[in-house]
Design an enzyme around this catalytic site. Structure first.
Site, PDB file in Angstrom:
ATOM      1  N   SER A   1       0.616  -1.401   0.104  1.00 18.81           N
ATOM      2  CA  SER A   1      -0.010   0.032   0.107  1.00 18.81           C
ATOM      3  C   SER A   1       0.856   1.430   0.023  1.00 18.81           C
ATOM      4  CB  SER A   1      -0.966  -0.089   1.180  1.00 18.81           C
ATOM      5  OG  SER A   1      -0.173  -0.259   2.441  1.00 18.81           O
TER       6      SER A   1
ATOM      7  N   HIS B   1      -5.277  -3.828  -2.397  1.00 22.81           N
ATOM      8  CA  HIS B   1      -5.208  -2.687  -3.244  1.00 22.81           C
ATOM      9  C   HIS B   1      -4.994  -3.282  -4.494  1.00 22.81           C
ATOM     10  CE1 HIS B   1      -4.578   0.846  -0.790  1.00 22.81           C
ATOM     11  NE2 HIS B   1      -4.219  -0.050   0.078  1.00 22.81           N
TER      12      HIS B   1
ATOM     13  N   LYS C   1     -12.323  -0.228  -1.096  1.00 17.00           N
ATOM     14  CA  LYS C   1     -11.259   0.429  -2.208  1.00 17.00           C
ATOM     15  C   LYS C   1     -12.148   0.335  -3.482  1.00 17.00           C
ATOM     16  CE  LYS C   1      -7.158  -0.329   0.781  1.00 17.00           C
ATOM     17  NZ  LYS C   1      -7.678   0.229   2.066  1.00 17.00           N
TER      18      LYS C   1
END
Lengths: 420, 85
Positions: A195, A223, A254
């Site tokens: 990240s 991610h 996300k």
């Protein structure tokens, strides 16, 4: 008795005031900025508190696919709210499981190419619960040194032995696998995309290495899910090891709509054991139906077309190339996390502040989020960014970078300027 | 116990520093409070010392304070070795 209690109260206030003051004095105090509209590529931000909101380009959201405020996702969430209500007032195993929870678990299993899935309120909860539920004193958890903080917390809660390997260093990982050959289970733990640095784990090599040594593999793909890999199934797809990772955790907070929620997905027996033992699953409320409904729609959207992840790739290429050509020190990588290295915390904060004045919302990251002397501005791309917006953001970066004389400077030169 | 401190320094350098990490490392460099070694990674140092010097380091003794410098680690190993002898 009452009078005796008063000095203690005064004392705790003094202790925390002093500590907060030292955080401020060190330039490490975090402040929130108030957003007045839905999440997107360009948002209205009130900062500092009380200032009139102003439009700025957003380059710090995890809104990779631009789905956080997508009309179909919002409509699905509304419909879910109407059909399944607002709250369940229960954990899953008492009376908190609706049909749509199991539907979402099935859809995620299919999407991630695994055997089964269990939902959590967040990926932080998934990472916090998974290790303690599955592993114990006879086992060892071997983690990449740059894994996410929630994995570190989850490992701390587990009675298994813990060890680490140098970031993405396969030779070092193999040393560790050999060193711990006496353990019942050796679990290799990594982020799919790291990240803070934005680089991808060498997952094909990790899976092969673990396979040779009879170890298990764990990947936090928060991610990556939705956009890494040809059809967005994450780093296992990107590296051709779909279905070969034993445990995958990921978030819906996300790329997958950005609200909240997460899961553990992987080998059937491991997932079933989480359903019996994972404490955040057993002792925390079920994932709200409105989130479940929205996430199901997101999965439809990302399964219909790769257009958004393709656009994200194009935007990432354009942005990365622009920054490098302008002379910024950019961490190499291929994910939409593009860190601009400044090394010094104060410098990172000053650049972020000046960029905000120029209409670009980015945040400086520094210790303890990253190692000391590794301060940076982490920029994050979205499929929702237009080329015009990115050109505008790039111009602002160049203007501010020039003002602070960071363009074309090496790491040593930047460090020397701040006395490090 | 020949060059105990040098051996530990070499291990710490190889195990915990990246190749491009040119931070100076001495017997008094703060390893844990200085962010070079974290509590998870301490396990490999503990196991290394136990194997190399044939000592058993009780968990109560393997504290972040005791492992914070090469000098304090060496003192711990010497104490445990003396008890064993």
């Amino acid at each position: 008795m009452e009078t005796a209690a008063l000095p203690a109260v005064a004392s705790f206030r003094d202790v925390y005031r002093a500590e907060l003051e030292s955080i401020r004095a060190g330039g490490l105090f975090k402040e929130e900025r108030f957003i007045h509209d839905p999440q997107g590529a360009e948002i209205e931000v009130e900062f500092p508190a009380g200032a009139p909101p102003r439009k700025v380009l957003n380059l710090c959201a995890n809104n990779y696919l631009g789905l956080s405020s997508h009309p179909r996702v919002v409509a699905a969430a509304h419909a879910g709210l109407d059909r399944r209500g607002y709250g369940m007032s229960s954990v899953r195993f008492i009376c908190g499981t609706q049909d749509i929870h199991r539907t979402l678990e099935g859809r995620l299993t299919e999407f991630l190419g695994t055997e089964d899935t269990i939902l959590f309120s967040s990926c932080l909860d998934a990472n916090g619960g998974v290790f303690e539920a599955l592993f114990g004193e006879k086992d060892v958890l071997i983690a990449d040194r740059l894994v996410h903080a929630s994995i570190v917390d989850g490992m701390r809660l587990c009675k298994a032995m813990t060890d680490t390997y140098k970031h993405s260093d396969m030779a070092h990982l193999e040393e560790k696998l050999l060193e711990h050959a006496d353990k019942r289970f050796r679990v290799v733990i990594t982020d799919g995309v790291f990240s803070m640095d934005g680089d991808l784990a060498r997952l094909d090599e990790i899976v092969a290495l673990a396979g040779r040594h009879g170890a298990l593999t764990f990947v936090d793909d928060s991610h990556a899910t939705g956009f890494i890999g040809r059809t967005g199934r994450g780093t296992p797809e990107h590296f051709g090891v779909l279905g070969k990772v034993d445990l995958v955790t990921t978030t819906f907070g996300k790329a997958l709509g950005g609200a909240s929620g997460g899961c553990v997905s992987g080998r059937r027996e491991l997932v079933t054991m989480c359903r019996q033992r994972a404490r955040p699953y057993l002792f925390s409320n079920t994932l709200a139906s409105v989130i479940v409904s929205g996430t199901l729609e997101v999965l439809d959207l990302v399964s219909e077309t790769t257009q958004r992840r393709d656009r994200l790739e194009e935007n990432t290429r354009f942005w990365r190339k622009g920054l490098v050509e302008a002379g910024f020190d950019v961490k190499a990588g291929e994910s939409p996390i593009v860190p601009v290295m400044l090394y010094d915390a104060k410098l990172a904060q000053e650049l972020a502040r000046d960029l905000f004045d120029e209409g670009v919302y980015v945040v400086g990251f520094f210790f303890p989020v990253v190692a000391k002397g590794q301060a940076r501005i982490r920029t994050q791309l979205s499929a929702a960014h237009t080329r015009e917006q990115l050109e505008r953001a790039l111009a602002a970066f160049v203007k501010v970078g020039r003002r602070h004389d960071v363009l074309g400077k090496t790491k040593a030169e930047l460090l020397a300027r701040c006395g490090l | 116990m020949d060059d105990l401190r040098g051996t530990i320094l070499d291990y710490v350098r190889k195990e915990y520093l990246e190749e491009d990490d040119d931070r100076p490392l001495t017997e008094t460099t703060r390893l844990i409070s200085g962010g070079i070694v974290d509590s998870f990674s301490m396990v490999s140092l503990k196991r290394f010392l136990e194997r190399k010097y044939d000592v058993k380091i009780p968990y109560a003794d393997a504290s972040p304070e005791a492992f914070d410098t090469v000098a304090s680690i060496a003192a711990l190993v010497e104490r445990l070795a003396a008890v064993r002898a």
